[in-house]
Design a protein around this motif. Structure first.
Motif, mmCIF file in Angstrom:
data_model
loop_
_atom_site.group_PDB
_atom_site.id
_atom_site.type_symbol
_atom_site.label_atom_id
_atom_site.label_comp_id
_atom_site.label_asym_id
_atom_site.label_seq_id
_atom_site.Cartn_x
_atom_site.Cartn_y
_atom_site.Cartn_z
ATOM 1 N N LYS A 68 44.324 50.187 39.908
ATOM 2 C CA LYS A 68 43.762 49.198 39.006
ATOM 3 C C LYS A 68 43.845 47.811 39.642
ATOM 4 O O LYS A 68 44.898 47.432 40.160
ATOM 5 C CB LYS A 68 44.502 49.190 37.674
ATOM 6 C CG LYS A 68 44.452 50.517 36.918
ATOM 7 C CD LYS A 68 45.281 50.429 35.645
ATOM 8 C CE LYS A 68 45.254 51.740 34.890
ATOM 9 N NZ LYS A 68 46.097 51.693 33.651
ATOM 10 N N VAL A 69 42.758 47.084 39.565
ATOM 11 C CA VAL A 69 42.740 45.741 40.129
ATOM 12 C C VAL A 69 43.799 44.870 39.479
ATOM 13 O O VAL A 69 44.491 44.094 40.147
ATOM 14 C CB VAL A 69 41.344 45.111 39.968
ATOM 15 C CG1 VAL A 69 41.373 43.630 40.353
ATOM 16 C CG2 VAL A 69 40.333 45.841 40.826
ATOM 17 N N GLU A 70 43.969 44.995 38.168
ATOM 18 C CA GLU A 70 44.939 44.147 37.462
ATOM 19 C C GLU A 70 46.361 44.379 37.938
ATOM 20 O O GLU A 70 47.195 43.461 37.903
ATOM 21 C CB GLU A 70 44.843 44.344 35.947
ATOM 22 C CG GLU A 70 44.951 45.776 35.482
ATOM 23 C CD GLU A 70 43.593 46.439 35.295
ATOM 24 O OE1 GLU A 70 43.483 47.277 34.384
ATOM 25 O OE2 GLU A 70 42.661 46.120 36.065
ATOM 26 N N ASP A 120 35.807 49.022 48.838
ATOM 27 C CA ASP A 120 35.278 48.619 47.540
ATOM 28 C C ASP A 120 36.387 48.084 46.648
ATOM 29 O O ASP A 120 36.205 47.085 45.939
ATOM 30 C CB ASP A 120 34.571 49.785 46.859
ATOM 31 C CG ASP A 120 33.267 50.157 47.539
ATOM 32 O OD1 ASP A 120 32.744 49.317 48.316
ATOM 33 O OD2 ASP A 120 32.772 51.277 47.323
ATOM 34 N N PHE A 121 37.535 48.748 46.670
ATOM 35 C CA PHE A 121 38.671 48.302 45.857
ATOM 36 C C PHE A 121 39.168 46.949 46.348
ATOM 37 O O PHE A 121 39.407 46.023 45.555
ATOM 38 C CB PHE A 121 39.796 49.339 45.910
ATOM 39 C CG PHE A 121 41.032 48.927 45.157
ATOM 40 C CD1 PHE A 121 41.040 48.902 43.780
ATOM 41 C CD2 PHE A 121 42.188 48.565 45.842
ATOM 42 C CE1 PHE A 121 42.185 48.512 43.081
ATOM 43 C CE2 PHE A 121 43.329 48.174 45.160
ATOM 44 C CZ PHE A 121 43.315 48.157 43.769
ATOM 45 N N VAL A 122 39.325 46.794 47.650
ATOM 46 C CA VAL A 122 39.805 45.537 48.220
ATOM 47 C C VAL A 122 38.839 44.403 47.878
ATOM 48 O O VAL A 122 39.259 43.294 47.505
ATOM 49 C CB VAL A 122 39.983 45.661 49.747
ATOM 50 C CG1 VAL A 122 40.247 44.295 50.370
ATOM 51 C CG2 VAL A 122 41.116 46.616 50.071
ATOM 52 N N ARG A 123 37.537 44.676 47.981
ATOM 53 C CA ARG A 123 36.547 43.648 47.684
ATOM 54 C C ARG A 123 36.639 43.216 46.214
ATOM 55 O O ARG A 123 36.531 42.026 45.895
ATOM 56 C CB ARG A 123 35.144 44.169 48.005
ATOM 57 C CG ARG A 123 34.100 43.058 48.028
ATOM 58 C CD ARG A 123 32.757 43.444 48.531
ATOM 59 N NE ARG A 123 32.355 44.489 49.002
ATOM 60 C CZ ARG A 123 32.573 45.600 49.797
ATOM 61 N NH1 ARG A 123 33.155 45.886 50.234
ATOM 62 N NH2 ARG A 123 32.170 46.519 50.213
ATOM 63 N N VAL A 169 39.372 43.387 44.372
ATOM 64 C CA VAL A 169 40.626 42.628 44.276
ATOM 65 C C VAL A 169 40.399 41.192 44.711
ATOM 66 O O VAL A 169 40.803 40.234 44.031
ATOM 67 C CB VAL A 169 41.731 43.288 45.129
ATOM 68 C CG1 VAL A 169 42.927 42.349 45.287
ATOM 69 C CG2 VAL A 169 42.185 44.602 44.493
ATOM 70 N N PHE A 170 39.731 41.008 45.847
ATOM 71 C CA PHE A 170 39.485 39.670 46.371
ATOM 72 C C PHE A 170 38.563 38.867 45.440
ATOM 73 O O PHE A 170 38.738 37.646 45.284
ATOM 74 C CB PHE A 170 38.885 39.742 47.765
ATOM 75 C CG PHE A 170 39.862 40.152 48.840
ATOM 76 C CD1 PHE A 170 41.211 40.308 48.567
ATOM 77 C CD2 PHE A 170 39.433 40.386 50.145
ATOM 78 C CE1 PHE A 170 42.117 40.669 49.549
ATOM 79 C CE2 PHE A 170 40.329 40.755 51.148
ATOM 80 C CZ PHE A 170 41.676 40.902 50.850
ATOM 81 N N LEU A 205 34.805 41.532 54.096
ATOM 82 C CA LEU A 205 35.821 41.495 53.052
ATOM 83 C C LEU A 205 36.345 40.098 52.737
ATOM 84 O O LEU A 205 36.672 39.806 51.581
ATOM 85 C CB LEU A 205 37.002 42.403 53.449
ATOM 86 C CG LEU A 205 36.707 43.888 53.568
ATOM 87 C CD1 LEU A 205 37.941 44.631 54.067
ATOM 88 C CD2 LEU A 205 36.250 44.454 52.239
ATOM 89 N N PHE A 206 36.459 39.252 53.732
ATOM 90 C CA PHE A 206 37.126 37.961 53.534
ATOM 91 C C PHE A 206 36.173 36.770 53.499
ATOM 92 O O PHE A 206 36.298 35.887 52.655
ATOM 93 C CB PHE A 206 38.149 37.721 54.659
ATOM 94 C CG PHE A 206 39.345 38.632 54.625
ATOM 95 C CD1 PHE A 206 40.509 38.245 53.982
ATOM 96 C CD2 PHE A 206 39.318 39.869 55.258
ATOM 97 C CE1 PHE A 206 41.621 39.067 53.962
ATOM 98 C CE2 PHE A 206 40.422 40.704 55.241
ATOM 99 C CZ PHE A 206 41.579 40.302 54.589
#
Length: 420
Positions: free
Chosen positions: A158-160, A234-237, A239-240, A288-289
């Motif tokens: 979960k992003v949260e 996709d998850f990291v993106r 999150v960012f 990503l960054f």
């Protein structure tokens, strides 16, 4: 020219009466408390029995007070964070003797009670009811993060959970920053630098383990996080993206509180380089960054007079075109010993775009292991390369570490003040 004017001109790529000098514990240009104590004793500022304050308990960096700032000719002053790396305030100072015998003052919630083997542990929020989040081995000099990774399935991420620690600045925090920035700006003529707000430090692995969280969830193992940059893009993106939303709102709140009383703000402390080259591909950085870094830097430049600062160790020469396009103003630590980081090439190719904030002495080899004469000669050479045309702030390559001969530290500052 005042210290503040000197730094502002350097950041605008204008030559100054003398080069600005930065030594402080929030931009990775600090001094380990053991070395700091020896330096202050050698300068006659304190006796051997007088303590120095630990203001960054994780890296064990010491306070640069006004007396030392004047003695060394430092041009900057930090707007210290409201809370430290472990999530508690640097208040209620108490005495503690370091493993090597250095007398210190540590925050009241800094744990000084060793275990049966002599190791020291630090706890999230300074609360010993929670499992420790960092360990300093007996006779060590720094804390190591304790990985508290729980088993997880990708479909349950979960992003949260991953951004739990990135919250909006509270009224209490904003009031502190308003009052402290006003004091520093009006009562001193130093350039005021700030370590950054929650949400802009995308992917900084120092924070991945959640050192200030009692019960961190999500991906909290450093190795697993680096793997995620490849297999969970996709998850990291996402999150960012969420972090950036928080970061932008915090920047807005901060600006309302401090206005243009700060001159430099650290946006990112994420290391993209290793000793031998890039730690991440340019393609991965761009994917990503970079879009989020650009969004953050654009907001700062469009709404404030601040300059933005990135700390990234290692051989990052190949990434510099992207960091330039992302909008960073100042580059630190300028690790001249890493692959591809030739000072002359850096100055020639990127001196018009970045203010090089660091690169005045190699802290891996020359400063700890060279002679005072070798230290002075390296400082002279590096200043002669980076100085022309402005865009240079004197600072060592990263923090001055423990066990560095005090004679070499004195030689460094003597040479800086001779050639700056």
């Amino acid at each position: 020219m005042t210290p503040r004017e000197r730094v502002v001109k350097a950041l605008s790529h204008q030559e100054t009466d003398k080069l600005p000098l930065d030594i402080n514990p929030i931009l990775n240009t600090g001094i380990h408390v053991s070395t700091l104590h020896k330096l202050k004793v050698a300068l006659g500022l304190i006796s051997e029995k007088e303590p120095v304050k630990v203001v960054d308990p994780y890296q064990m960096l010491g306070e640069i007070d006004n007396e030392l700032r004047k003695a060394l000719g430092i041009d900057t002053v930090p707007l210290m964070p409201y809370k430290n790396f472990f999530g508690f305030e640097n208040t209620d100072w108490k005495p503690w003797t370091f493993f090597d015998g250095t007398p210190l003052l540590v925050p009241g919630k800094f744990n000084t009670t060793p275990d049966a083997n002599g190791n020291i542990y630090q706890y999230p929020l300074g609360d010993t009811r929670f499992p420790p989040s960092a360990k300093m081995p007996k006779d060590g000099f720094y804390h190591d993060a304790i990985i508290r990774q729980k088993p997880f399935r990708d479909e349950d991420l979960k992003v949260e959970d991953q951004i739990e620690e990135y919250t909006l600045l509270t009224d209490e925090e904003l009031s502190y920053y308003e009052q402290e920035s006003k004091r520093l700006y009006e009562e001193t003529d130093y350039a005021v630098v700030f370590g950054g707000v929650p949400g802009t430090n995308l992917g900084d692995v120092a924070y991945v383990p959640g050192p200030a969280l009692p019960d961190p969830k999500g991906i909290r193992d450093v190795e697993e996080w680096y793997v995620s940059l490849v297999i969970r893009k996709d998850f990291v993106r996402e999150v960012f993206a969420r972090m950036t939303e928080i970061g932008l709102e915090n920047l807005r709140l901060l600006y309302q509180a401090v206005g243009d009383r700060i001159q430099v703000i650290m946006i990112s402390g994420t290391d993209f380089g290793s000793q031998n080259g890039l730690f991440i591909s340019r393609e991965a950085y761009r994917e990503l960054f970079k879009p989020f870094h650009k969004k953050i830097n654009d907001w700062v430049h469009q709404n404030t007079s601040w300059k933005t600062f990135i700390h990234t160790c290692g051989g990052v020469y190949e990434l510099l075109p992207d960091l330039r396009e992302a909008g960073f103003d100042a580059l630190n630590p300028v690790q001249i010993s890493a692959a591809g980081m030739d000072p002359e090439k850096l100055k020639k190719d990127f001196g018009a775009y970045f203010t090089f904030w660091g690169g005045s002495i190699d802290t891996q080899k020359t400063l700890p292991f060279g002679s005072p004469e070798e230290v002075k000669e390296e400082v002279r050479q590096l200043i002669s390369i980076f100085r022309p045309g402005g865009g240079f702030v004197c600072a060592p390559v990263h923090n001055i570490q423990a066990n560095v001969p005090v004679e070499n530290v004195l030689a460094f500052f003597e040479a800086v003040n001779q050639y700056r």
